[in-house]
Scaffold this motif. Sequence first.
Motif, mmCIF file in Angstrom:
data_model
loop_
_atom_site.group_PDB
_atom_site.id
_atom_site.type_symbol
_atom_site.label_atom_id
_atom_site.label_comp_id
_atom_site.label_asym_id
_atom_site.label_seq_id
_atom_site.Cartn_x
_atom_site.Cartn_y
_atom_site.Cartn_z
ATOM 1 N N PHE A 1 28.623 38.418 43.549
ATOM 2 C CA PHE A 1 27.634 39.054 44.297
ATOM 3 C C PHE A 1 26.452 39.113 43.645
ATOM 4 C CE2 PHE A 1 28.115 43.380 43.039
ATOM 5 C CZ PHE A 1 29.424 43.405 42.494
ATOM 6 N N ILE A 2 25.335 39.638 44.214
ATOM 7 C CA ILE A 2 24.100 39.604 43.481
ATOM 8 C C ILE A 2 23.645 41.320 43.415
ATOM 9 C CG2 ILE A 2 21.415 39.203 43.268
ATOM 10 C CD1 ILE A 2 23.220 36.876 43.443
ATOM 11 N N VAL A 3 23.451 41.870 42.172
ATOM 12 C CA VAL A 3 22.830 43.150 42.062
ATOM 13 C C VAL A 3 21.413 42.852 41.654
ATOM 14 C CG1 VAL A 3 24.084 43.415 39.820
ATOM 15 C CG2 VAL A 3 23.185 45.399 41.018
ATOM 16 N N ARG A 4 20.576 43.934 42.463
ATOM 17 C CA ARG A 4 19.102 44.045 41.762
ATOM 18 C C ARG A 4 18.884 45.343 41.530
ATOM 19 N NH1 ARG A 4 17.459 40.990 47.273
ATOM 20 N NH2 ARG A 4 17.414 38.868 46.645
ATOM 21 N N VAL A 5 18.149 45.445 40.512
ATOM 22 C CA VAL A 5 17.907 46.877 39.714
ATOM 23 C C VAL A 5 16.188 46.899 39.654
ATOM 24 C CG1 VAL A 5 18.389 48.473 37.946
ATOM 25 C CG2 VAL A 5 19.918 46.610 38.275
ATOM 26 N N ASP B 1 13.571 45.824 36.759
ATOM 27 C CA ASP B 1 13.142 44.318 37.056
ATOM 28 C C ASP B 1 14.356 43.515 36.728
ATOM 29 O OD1 ASP B 1 11.056 42.437 37.935
ATOM 30 O OD2 ASP B 1 10.137 42.546 36.106
ATOM 31 N N LEU B 2 15.470 43.755 37.267
ATOM 32 C CA LEU B 2 16.502 42.749 36.996
ATOM 33 C C LEU B 2 17.235 42.252 38.387
ATOM 34 C CD1 LEU B 2 18.940 44.433 34.312
ATOM 35 C CD2 LEU B 2 17.720 42.554 34.169
ATOM 36 N N GLU B 3 17.545 40.927 38.241
ATOM 37 C CA GLU B 3 18.442 40.666 39.228
ATOM 38 C C GLU B 3 19.687 39.693 38.632
ATOM 39 O OE1 GLU B 3 17.030 38.768 43.094
ATOM 40 O OE2 GLU B 3 18.540 37.181 42.757
ATOM 41 N N VAL B 4 20.770 40.234 38.847
ATOM 42 C CA VAL B 4 21.929 39.707 38.117
ATOM 43 C C VAL B 4 22.952 39.291 38.927
ATOM 44 C CG1 VAL B 4 23.658 40.651 36.266
ATOM 45 C CG2 VAL B 4 21.419 41.367 36.060
#
Lengths: 334, 364
Positions: free
Chosen positions: A234-238, A242-245
């Motif tokens: 899955f995708i996690v955005r912070v 300013d992260l997309e992991v």
Amino acid sequence: MAATNIETWQSATVIETTPVADGIARIVLEPSLPLKAEPGSHIDLMVEIDGEPAKRSYSVVESSDDGTRLVISVMRAPLSRGGSIFMHGLAVGQRLEITQPLQNFPLRVGAQRYILLAGGIGITAIANMAAVLKRLKADYTLVYVGRSRGAMAYLGELAELHGERLQVHVDDEGSSLKVPELVGRADAGTELYMCGPIRLMDAVRRSWVERELDAPNLRYETFGNSGWYDPEEFIVRVPKLDLEVKVPQGRSMLEALEDAGAEMMFDCRKGECGLCEVRILELTGAIDHRDVFYSERQQRLSTKMNCCVSRAVTSATGSRADAVGPAVITIEPN
Amino acid sequence: MTAVAATSSTTNKILPHPLNAWYVAAWDHEVTRKPMSRRIANRPVALYRTEDGKIVALADACWHRLAPLSMGKTVGKDGIQCPYHGIVYNSAGRCVSMPAQETINPSATVPSFPTVERYRYVWIWMGDPTLADPDLVPDMHQMTSDEWAGDGLTIHAACNYQLVLDNLMDLTHEEFVHSSTIGQEELSESDFVTVREGNKVTVTRWMHNIDAPPFWLKNMRDKFPGFEGKVDRWQIINFEAPSTISIDVGVAKAGTGAPEGDRSQGVNGFVMNTITPETDRSSHYFWAFMRNYCLDSQLITTQLRDGVHGVFGEDEEMLQAQQAAIDANPDYEFYNLNIDAGGMWVRRILESMLAAEGRLVASA
């Protein structure tokens, strides 16, 4: 001797490794600083995954009185993050870095009655307790639950040792455990110790609460490695960082964020302490809460999650049929 | 390695204590609903009673930040609340309430220690709880028997517990340390017999046809007003591992058959001693003096307790000075005399218990 959780690292030699059930290896270790393992104790050890060291915890199934032989058992998980594959590749004579036995799941001596409940590989945490209760002539029942007999380690030995005190429930024989019946047998003088998949443990917790039994008499250990759904990528955005992991199937959200350079707060890494809690700002999909820190009420709210063990999944039913792309979660870390 | 080579040839000056054994934690009356703290076998323990009067012994350090639970208060039927952040534990040491969260961390426990209330004492087991068999509590039945009366006190001895055992296993020191009360030169002149059986050691000494020292003359006159004359005196020291020594003591009119078993013409006491290691260099020394005559006299009970307290004060002073000298002279060894036979059997037994626990370290 009293429980300690101070990690004393030592080297240990693999002196035996044998299959004991489908995909389960029994591994006998000879530690350099022997210490007898109490029931409920585990060791941490360093595995190697893609050349990188990683720490894993395994319950001590049995130990010799002088602690010179420690037995663990490892299931080769189909969705392994790499640790169990490493452990299954061990050869006699190989050396490992391990801790002396650690204790988060102590057995209390002196309860009127005991129910021990093991689900699948959870037997590794329970077997030693059962052996001690047998020696103490305590009033205990050992309940062992599994998918199929072939996947249940130590069945023969346990039957021999515990006789009628052992109750076996096997899904593919149609003798699945009825949790409310089991918990119905507990009274105010009963302590129930369990280790197994989170669905089983959640069902027991719910029955325990419904029957208004004393919460501290329900004892369990979780290594935070099973959920209600299979792990998915899955995708996690912070936004704050300013992260997309991308969180791969075989890594935790906490690890993926750390890999991406986020400085995360955490402690136990098994869903107990609540320090790695993050706030959920937006979610496409659902949360597979795998922690024991939140109450059911809090888990239903899904405004926060413990990112060390809990994951995002595509759909609330766990079925991939209605899923469109990976789940996406937007969070704000503590 | 041969068995002979495995035996230590020096006499350990700071003997470790076995953990798989019952030690006295407190007098029964000391433990109340209000928690108390006592260091036992190097570990601080919080002691209190539940609403039902049952004894609870928990490690005196909260799981969270190790604040002493003994500074907290008892809550509910059997719980105790940490005074710092309010975490509540039940009598088994399990957390039952955590601040600011709806669940309880499953690993939140503090160690709880098995206890037994017996012979006016609270006994505690600091080692493997699965071995804590109440039948292993040393025999001190005179403490609660209808046939015996008496009382005692606690000495905080600034020395390793083994020095107290040494002191009690050889009473020739009475001649020198307690010259004004129970000492007399016949003590070191008379013969003694040492017998070891399993985890017990007995040292027996009879002194025939002697003058009673002041302490015993007073006791004889309590039972036989106006008594004058010679006595036969006995001291039968009974050790039971790990650290209980009850001493059968008394005097009887000389030649009336006491050595043969007829003590009717004498007075008999039991000096009850049980020593609990506090640290490697300090001990809780619980003692009482029980007698089998004038059972109803509270006056005699108090006189004997205060009298023995004075005598044991002389031991306390010597033991403290001895420990200080041991620490100040690390390069010197202990040497043994023939009179140490009882004490040396005690060491042998303790060393075998320690070896079984894997805790016997070579003498430093």
